[in-house]
Every structure is written in structure tokens, then in C-alpha cells.
Design a protein around this motif. Structure first.
Motif, PDB file in Angstrom:
ATOM      1  N   TYR A  93      75.423  52.261  83.283  1.00  0.00           N
ATOM      2  CA  TYR A  93      74.887  52.217  84.507  1.00  0.00           C
ATOM      3  C   TYR A  93      73.648  51.714  84.791  1.00  0.00           C
ATOM      4  CZ  TYR A  93      79.244  55.018  84.761  1.00  0.00           C
ATOM      5  OH  TYR A  93      80.539  55.198  84.677  1.00  0.00           O
ATOM      6  N   TYR A 117      79.368  49.364  82.580  1.00  0.00           N
ATOM      7  CA  TYR A 117      79.224  49.254  83.896  1.00  0.00           C
ATOM      8  C   TYR A 117      78.026  49.051  84.327  1.00  0.00           C
ATOM      9  CZ  TYR A 117      83.787  51.671  83.486  1.00  0.00           C
ATOM     10  OH  TYR A 117      84.869  51.769  82.929  1.00  0.00           O
ATOM     11  N   TYR A 139      82.621  45.831  80.411  1.00  0.00           N
ATOM     12  CA  TYR A 139      82.371  46.247  81.619  1.00  0.00           C
ATOM     13  C   TYR A 139      80.992  45.995  82.325  1.00  0.00           C
ATOM     14  CZ  TYR A 139      86.808  48.306  80.616  1.00  0.00           C
ATOM     15  OH  TYR A 139      88.357  48.611  80.311  1.00  0.00           O
TER      16      TYR A 139
END
Length: 222
Positions: A93, A117, A139
Motif C-alpha cells: 500500500y 497493492y 499486484y
């Protein structure tokens, strides 16, 4: 000055250009923001050794933005210099934007981030061995990437489920590489100009290349 950034939930802002003979910034906490304010980081300004402009291993919710990062002129091209290095399964993140990473060994290196992510946006990587290196990571989203005069412009090694959008490359030895069982990656809207080879896919599967143009490749387009 170059230092460890280890205060969680804190914003650090560069007020001046900084330089170091070794590593400049190590991020050692979650939710750290480094706002470069348009300034430049010069690091590894010595011969030999392995040094990093900005490094973080295993931390998440990081923001790194608005800066340039390059190795010092006392280092040679073969010295291991990582402009921005993010690694570890807990490196998730993160948001990296407004970065120019020129004249490093690796411009931006994402390593072993299994469920990243993370978002990388508005990135310029020139004159590196590898501009962007996605090593066994999944990802992540990369968009608005410019990669020129690198050995490998964008290199995906064993990466999966990454999205690369709006890619412009020129004069790289190999512009885009997907290899070592890289799978389910999407490269969308790419423009490759000049250079040796356009796109190399080796031991990969189910990768998609969409809306691309390859101009004047002196080697193989694919």
C-alpha cells in the motif's frame, strides 16, 4: 541531511538538495511520507559498495513523492546503486509519485513484495542498468512511466498481476522484459521508440500487451 526516517505517521519534507557518500534515507516505520519538494538526492558518491538513495524493507503505507535521485559522480556505472528500493512481504500500500531516477544501477527496485497493492505514478527513469525492476512482486500499478537509455527499461522478473499503463520508452537495449515465469501482467498503452529490442517475453504466461506501438526497433519488435 541524509538520515533514518523512523517516525511513524509523520511527514518529512526536503528543504534542500542532499548528498551522501553512502545510503541517504532508510525508512524504518509505517505510514511515513517523504515529500521531496522538487529537490535532488545524490547518494553513493564513492567507489564500490552497495548504497541506496531511499530504502525500506517491510514497511507499508509509505508515500515518496516529488524528488530526483541519482548516484554520485564518484561512483561508476557498475557500482550497485539503488535509487528507490522497496522490499519484503509487508511492503504494501505504498504510493510513489513524481520521481526522476537517473544514473543509478537500478532506478526503482520492488523486491519480494508478494501482495504489494502499491501505486507508482509519474516516474522517469533514464541511464540506469534497469529503469524499473519488479522482482518477484505482485499486484502493483505503474502508470505514466518514461524509461530512456537504460539497458532494460522495465524489467519484470517472476512478477504477477502487475498493471503497467501509459508507458513511453526509447533507446533502451531492451525496452520491456517479462521473464522467469512472470504471469498475468498487463501492459496497456505503450509507445516504444528506437532501441535494441521492443518486448522480450521469456518463460512467462498469460501476460497481456494492449494498445501498443513499437517504432524503429533495431532488434526484434517482440
Amino acid at each position: 541531511i541524509c538520515r533514518n526516517l523512523d517516525r511513524a505517521n509523520f511527514i518529512y519534507k526536503l528543504m534542500n538538495n542532499v548528498s551522501s557518500t553512502g545510503t541517504c534515507f532508510i525508512i524504518g516505520a509505517n505510514n511515513v511520507t517523504l515529500d521531496g519538494g522538487g529537490k535532488t538526492i545524490i547518494y553513493g558518491n564513492s567507489s564500490g559498495g552497495t548504497f541506496y538513495g531511499i530504502a525500506s524493507t517491510g514497511f507499508n503505507y509509505l508515500t515518496i513523492k516529488n524528488l530526483s535521485v541519482s548516484r554520485g559522480t564518484d561512483a561508476v556505472f557498475s557500482d550497485l546503486r539503488y535509487g528507490i528500493y522497496l522490499s519484503g512481504s509487508q511492503s504494501q500500500y505504498n504510493n510513489i509519485s513524481g520521481i526522476t531516477a537517473n544514473s543509478n544501477f537500478y532506478g526503482i527496485y520492488l523486491k519480494n513484495s508478494i501482495n504489494s497493492y502499491s501505486n507508482f505514478n509519474d516516474i522517469v527513469v533514464n541511464n540506469n542498468s534497469a529503469g524499473i525492476y519488479i522482482d518477484t512482486s505482485k499486484y502493483s500499478n505503474f502508470s505514466q512511466i518514461t524509461a530512456n537509455y537504460n539497458n532494460k527499461g522495465i524489467w519484470v522478473l517472476g512478477g504477477e498481476f502487475n498493471n503497467l499503463n501509459n508507458i513511453t520508452t526509447a533507446n533502451n537495449n531492451i525496452n520491456i522484459v517479462l521473464e522467469a515465469y512472470s504471469a498475468n501482467n498487463i501492459v496497456n498503452s505503450f509507445n516504444i521508440n528506437f532501441g535494441g529490442n521492443g518486448v522480450l517475453i521469456d518463460s512467462g504466461s498469460t501476460n497481456s500487451l494492449v494498445n501498443g506501438i513499437i517504432n524503429s526497433s533495431s532488434g526484434n519488435a517482440f
